[in-house]
Each structure stands twice: as C-alpha cells, then as structure tokens.
Design a protein around this motif. Structure first.
Motif, short mmCIF file in Angstrom:
data_model
loop_
_atom_site.label_atom_id
_atom_site.label_comp_id
_atom_site.label_asym_id
_atom_site.label_seq_id
_atom_site.Cartn_x
_atom_site.Cartn_y
_atom_site.Cartn_z
N VAL A 160 41.62 121.40 16.45
CA VAL A 160 42.99 122.10 16.38
C VAL A 160 43.39 122.74 17.72
O VAL A 160 44.36 122.63 18.37
N VAL A 161 42.36 123.11 18.45
CA VAL A 161 42.48 123.82 19.63
C VAL A 161 42.37 122.82 20.91
O VAL A 161 43.14 122.91 21.90
N LEU A 162 41.53 122.19 20.79
CA LEU A 162 41.27 121.06 22.12
C LEU A 162 42.45 120.45 22.69
O LEU A 162 42.90 120.36 23.82
N PRO A 163 43.38 119.98 21.85
CA PRO A 163 44.62 119.08 22.39
C PRO A 163 45.58 120.31 23.29
O PRO A 163 46.45 119.69 24.05
N GLY A 164 45.48 121.37 23.06
CA GLY A 164 46.26 122.28 23.78
C GLY A 164 45.70 122.63 25.14
O GLY A 164 46.26 123.39 26.09
N LEU A 165 44.17 122.13 25.37
CA LEU A 165 43.40 122.63 26.55
C LEU A 165 43.43 121.54 27.46
O LEU A 165 43.48 121.53 28.69
N MET A 166 43.20 120.20 26.81
CA MET A 166 42.92 118.87 27.74
C MET A 166 43.98 117.73 27.33
O MET A 166 44.19 117.85 26.38
N ARG A 167 43.52 117.03 28.24
CA ARG A 167 44.24 115.47 27.97
C ARG A 167 43.76 114.75 26.95
O ARG A 167 42.24 115.03 26.66
N ASP A 168 44.36 114.15 26.19
CA ASP A 168 43.84 113.22 25.15
C ASP A 168 42.54 112.24 25.53
O ASP A 168 41.56 112.44 24.81
N ASP A 169 42.70 111.65 26.39
CA ASP A 169 41.70 110.74 26.99
C ASP A 169 40.40 111.30 27.37
O ASP A 169 39.12 110.98 27.21
N GLN A 170 40.60 112.50 27.81
CA GLN A 170 39.57 113.65 28.22
C GLN A 170 38.70 113.92 27.06
O GLN A 170 37.33 114.05 27.10
N ILE A 171 39.38 114.42 26.08
CA ILE A 171 38.78 114.77 24.84
C ILE A 171 37.91 113.90 24.30
O ILE A 171 36.76 113.89 23.77
N ARG A 172 38.48 112.70 24.08
CA ARG A 172 37.95 111.43 23.51
C ARG A 172 36.78 110.99 24.39
O ARG A 172 35.64 110.71 23.75
N GLU A 173 36.75 111.07 25.73
CA GLU A 173 35.52 110.58 26.70
C GLU A 173 34.57 111.75 26.18
O GLU A 173 32.99 111.22 25.98
N LEU A 174 34.69 113.03 26.00
CA LEU A 174 33.53 113.96 26.01
C LEU A 174 33.10 113.92 24.32
O LEU A 174 31.92 113.91 24.01
N THR A 175 34.16 113.59 23.49
CA THR A 175 33.66 113.53 21.76
C THR A 175 32.74 112.20 21.67
O THR A 175 31.82 112.16 21.03
N TYR A 176 33.07 111.16 22.19
CA TYR A 176 32.37 109.74 22.03
C TYR A 176 31.01 109.70 22.90
O TYR A 176 30.25 109.06 22.42
N SER A 177 31.20 110.46 23.97
CA SER A 177 29.79 110.25 24.70
C SER A 177 28.81 111.40 24.54
O SER A 177 27.78 111.54 24.59
N GLY A 178 29.43 112.74 24.05
CA GLY A 178 28.59 113.75 23.66
C GLY A 178 27.84 114.53 24.87
O GLY A 178 26.99 115.13 24.78
N ARG A 179 28.38 113.99 26.12
CA ARG A 179 27.73 114.41 27.26
C ARG A 179 27.87 115.91 27.71
O ARG A 179 28.88 116.42 27.36
N ASP A 180 26.92 116.46 28.37
CA ASP A 180 27.20 117.62 28.99
C ASP A 180 28.21 117.77 30.10
O ASP A 180 28.16 117.07 30.97
N VAL A 181 28.88 118.82 30.31
CA VAL A 181 29.64 119.24 31.43
C VAL A 181 29.18 120.57 31.81
O VAL A 181 28.75 121.38 31.30
N THR A 182 29.22 120.63 33.22
CA THR A 182 28.89 122.12 33.76
C THR A 182 30.20 122.96 33.73
O THR A 182 31.33 122.59 33.19
N GLY A 183 29.86 124.27 34.01
CA GLY A 183 30.78 125.22 33.76
C GLY A 183 32.12 124.90 34.61
O GLY A 183 33.11 124.82 34.31
N THR A 184 31.53 124.49 35.82
CA THR A 184 32.67 124.13 36.91
C THR A 184 33.54 123.12 36.41
O THR A 184 34.61 122.97 36.69
N GLU A 185 32.82 122.02 35.96
CA GLU A 185 33.65 120.93 35.50
C GLU A 185 34.37 121.30 34.51
O GLU A 185 35.72 120.81 34.09
N ALA A 186 34.09 121.96 33.38
CA ALA A 186 34.94 122.63 32.33
C ALA A 186 36.13 123.25 32.75
O ALA A 186 36.94 122.94 32.12
N VAL A 187 35.96 123.97 33.76
CA VAL A 187 37.25 124.59 34.25
C VAL A 187 38.27 123.60 34.81
O VAL A 187 39.33 123.74 34.58
N ASN A 188 37.78 122.45 35.56
CA ASN A 188 38.64 121.61 36.03
C ASN A 188 39.26 120.78 34.91
O ASN A 188 40.25 120.29 34.91
#
Length: 269
Positions: A160-188
C-alpha cells in the motif's frame, strides 16, 4: 514528567515532553517479529492514540538493529502449524489483518511518526518502518524487501505504501531479488527520508521541533496528506479548504501568529 509502559513484553513506550518513543524491545533476537511482537505493536499504538497530549512519535528498535523481520520460530509455525494462526484473509482491523495493521497503524495515528533505523530493517521490519511518516537511517543500515528469500511476498501493508515512495520498476526489482540496500541507497530510491549517524537522537530532535508547532495544524496536515496520497483531486481540494477553515482564527492559529510577532516561542494548550 516521563511515563514508561511496556506491552506484551516486546514493545516499550516512553512519553516525555509530549513525545512518545515507541521501541521494539527484543534486542537479543534483533527485535525479530513473533506473535507477541505483533500484539505489543498493536497495543502500543492504541495506547499512543489514546494519549491526547502526545504531539509526535519516534519509532525505533533497541539494540543494534531496528528489526530483523520475522522470527524464524514463527516462520516455522506458519509453515507447519497453520491451525494456531488466524487465516491471513481474516480482516481483524477494518481493511487489514493483524500483521498489516502493525504497519499501517502508524499512518492512522493522528500525529507524525518518525522511524529511526539503525543496523537494519528486513522484510516485515521494513514494512513496519514504512508505516511511519518519515524514516531516518544510518548510511550503512541494511534494508530489504526480503520475503522472496523465504518463498513469500510482502504482505504487511508495504504494498500500500511503497507505490507512493518509489518507481514501480524499483519496487519490483527489490521485491523479486530480495537484495539488501544500504541506508544511503535507500534514500536515493525514496525508501528512506535521510541518513543520520544517530537516527534515534535526530528523530527525537525532529519530533521536538514538530511538538513545538501548532498541534491542531500538525494533526490537520497529517489528515490532509493521508487523503492526498490516494484521493481524487476534487476530494483533496475540498479537504484542503475544510482543514484550513477549521484552523483560521482559532486559538492555536492566533497563538502561532502572536508568538511570531512578539518573537517568542508559542505556548499551546
């Protein structure tokens, strides 16, 4: 005056200077989520919601991590003994089930919530933080939409929340991969608001600044922004007008103006 309360032996709430500090308090397990943690989170939010003097909330985790996600023992119970758990389709809190409410309830609180993330927020832990209005993270914190690692999907309100914060393709990449991002990348990416070397201290300072503003205007602003995230333009525009009309000429607005003109700090009832 400081008030301290503990819920379900998992979540602590300290109220001081009109700020509620809600802490996931299971540091020996990296604040991993088990059924008692869900209960503690729900009870803590209900407690804060019932305190009319609170003007801002800081949400953090004790110890070296905000929240490591689902407790492994709970995950095993989900896989092997589903009879002990409520069906996920059961709506226990309006539109949501209990895990979803543990995330979305922070948006429902009438005052701003600032999540302070140290160490990491993984899986369900990230979804809890996503319910906050603002997220402060250490630059090296680990954040992930980690559910795919367990063969699952994010299901605690994050979608519910993520689509208001990030681009759809970015959400999908993180969801499909399950990879970690750093705090710095999370802000970006928009997943977090800003980095901080001491997010708890900075969140408390930010909350103090919010608490010094007109309480009725802050609450009106949160109602307005919650509606603006999903409503049609006509509804948003009418809500703007209604919220403003409820403030103009009232005691808090007059005190704000007078304090500004007299070069002093405002004092609100």
């Amino acid at each position: 005056m400081t008030q301290d309360v503990r819920f379900a032996d998992r979540v602590s709430v300290t109220v001081k200077d009109r700020i509620a500090h809600v802490e996931l308090d299971r540091p020996g397990k990296l604040n991993a989520i088990d059924p008692a943690m869900f209960d503690g989170l729900l009870e803590a939010a209900d407690h804060v919601s019932g305190c009319s003097n609170i003007r801002a909330v800081v949400l953090s985790g004790r110890g070296r991590m905000f929240c490591a996600g689902l407790d492994f023992g709970s995950f095993a119970a989900m896989a092997g003994d589903t009879a002990t758990l409520d069906p996920l389709e059961k709506r226990t809190h309006g539109l949501a089930n209990k895990p979803q409410q543990a995330c979305l309830q922070w948006r429902d609180l009438p005052v701003p919530v600032i999540a302070a993330i140290q160490g990491g927020a993984l899986g369900g832990g990230l979804q809890i933080a996503l319910g906050a209005d603002i997220r402060l993270v250490t630059p090296d914190a680990r954040l992930s939409i980690a559910e795919i690692r367990w063969g699952l999907v994010p299901d605690m309100g994050g979608c519910v929340v993520l689509p208001g914060l990030m681009r759809d393709d970015q959400i999908r990449e993180l969801t499909y991969s399950g990879r970690d991002v750093t705090g710095t990348e999370a802000v970006n990416l928009g997943l977090a608001t800003q980095t901080s070397d001491d997010p708890v201290a900075e969140a408390l300072a930010m909350a103090a600044g919010i608490a010094a503003r007109s309480p009725s205007a802050i609450r009106g602003a949160k109602r307005l922004l919650n509606i603006a995230a999903s409503a049609d333009p006509a509804t948003v525009l009418l809500t703007e007008s209604r919220e403003q009309a409820a403030l103009v000429g009232k005691a808090h607005q007059i005190e704000t103006v007078m304090a500004h003109m007299e070069k002093r700090d405002p004092v609100f009832d």
